[in-house]
Design an enzyme around this catalytic site. Sequence first.
Site, PDB file in Angstrom:
ATOM      1  N   HIS A  83     -10.004 -38.626  57.925  1.00  0.00           N
ATOM      2  CA  HIS A  83      -8.542 -38.557  57.839  1.00  0.00           C
ATOM      3  C   HIS A  83      -8.081 -37.250  57.189  1.00  0.00           C
ATOM      4  O   HIS A  83      -6.901 -36.906  57.263  1.00  0.00           O
ATOM      5  CB  HIS A  83      -7.967 -39.779  57.115  1.00  0.00           C
ATOM      6  CG  HIS A  83      -8.070 -39.782  55.628  1.00  0.00           C
ATOM      7  ND1 HIS A  83      -9.107 -40.367  54.942  1.00  0.00           N
ATOM      8  CD2 HIS A  83      -7.243 -39.281  54.665  1.00  0.00           C
ATOM      9  CE1 HIS A  83      -8.926 -40.242  53.646  1.00  0.00           C
ATOM     10  NE2 HIS A  83      -7.798 -39.580  53.443  1.00  0.00           N
ATOM     11  N   ASP A 128     -14.521 -43.326  58.710  1.00  0.00           N
ATOM     12  CA  ASP A 128     -13.707 -42.277  58.074  1.00  0.00           C
ATOM     13  C   ASP A 128     -14.623 -41.235  57.429  1.00  0.00           C
ATOM     14  O   ASP A 128     -14.783 -41.185  56.204  1.00  0.00           O
ATOM     15  CB  ASP A 128     -12.782 -42.911  57.040  1.00  0.00           C
ATOM     16  CG  ASP A 128     -11.736 -41.938  56.502  1.00  0.00           C
ATOM     17  OD1 ASP A 128     -11.588 -40.849  57.083  1.00  0.00           O
ATOM     18  OD2 ASP A 128     -11.085 -42.283  55.495  1.00  0.00           O
ATOM     19  N   SER A 224      -8.744 -37.778  48.495  1.00  0.00           N
ATOM     20  CA  SER A 224      -9.289 -38.122  49.808  1.00  0.00           C
ATOM     21  C   SER A 224     -10.489 -37.244  50.166  1.00  0.00           C
ATOM     22  O   SER A 224     -10.448 -36.028  49.990  1.00  0.00           O
ATOM     23  CB  SER A 224      -8.221 -37.933  50.887  1.00  0.00           C
ATOM     24  OG  SER A 224      -7.235 -38.920  50.821  1.00  0.00           O
TER      25      SER A 224
END
Length: 272
Positions: A83, A128, A224
Amino acid sequence: MKVFLVFALAVASVSAGLLPLDTPMHPRDIEAAPSINGRITNGKNAAENQFPYQVGLSFTGSSGSWWCGGSIIASSWVLTAAHCTKDSSSVKIYYGSTVRTSPKLTHTVSSSNFQQHANFDSATLNNDISLIKTPSVAFSASINRIALPAIASSYSTYSGQTAVASGWGRTSDTTTSVAKNLQYADLTVIANSVCQQSYGSKVVRSGVICVSSVNEVSTCKGDSGGPLALDSKLIGVTSFVSSKGCERNAPAGFTRVTSYLDWIKSNSGVSA
């Protein structure tokens, strides 16, 4: 920066016999504004060279710019989240930073150097994970790789063990300040069955590893793609938190590295 991702998982989870109490979202998407905000919520300042495998990633794309973390797994490979690489045209990699704005080295590479998992699903958050091919870097006290777990026929779930997450994610759900120093937090791994009670079995599959959040300590925006490490090995890649906020004491989710060791090796040649 993308807007909030709200996932309609309740119906699917009921059919699977599990009704989620919460919805997950990528830390990257917590705010609509493309900015670098703060640190791990209620984390601690990292010492110089404490996390030499940590890199900062400043992505640029048609929708703006965003900040993520990553892990050096070889002299010319960085592991991060899908992502983070999604919709990006290039990334500037910050190596050897404790103070975020003072890296020992930077490299900028284009999206042609990204190996994003072909089956990444932004709706369920599955797969992911992404690789970034980089110019080769020389290892030192401040820039070094983190080992991957060895490929095996079975792996520990790590449930009950304490792992460490690091990054420049934001400090709280309300702050807009930028952290000067790299942050870290010690977090306890929980069983997937426990994490499924929050997010459902469509999100929390075998390729996910979760940690508990207590005393409002968690990963957040800017974290992230960053590392979750245990016993000097990389076991997780920061993937999602509660859509209600980073300080809600809800579990945080990571991509489980042991589920992708074969994928990492086949796409980069890197193994333990």
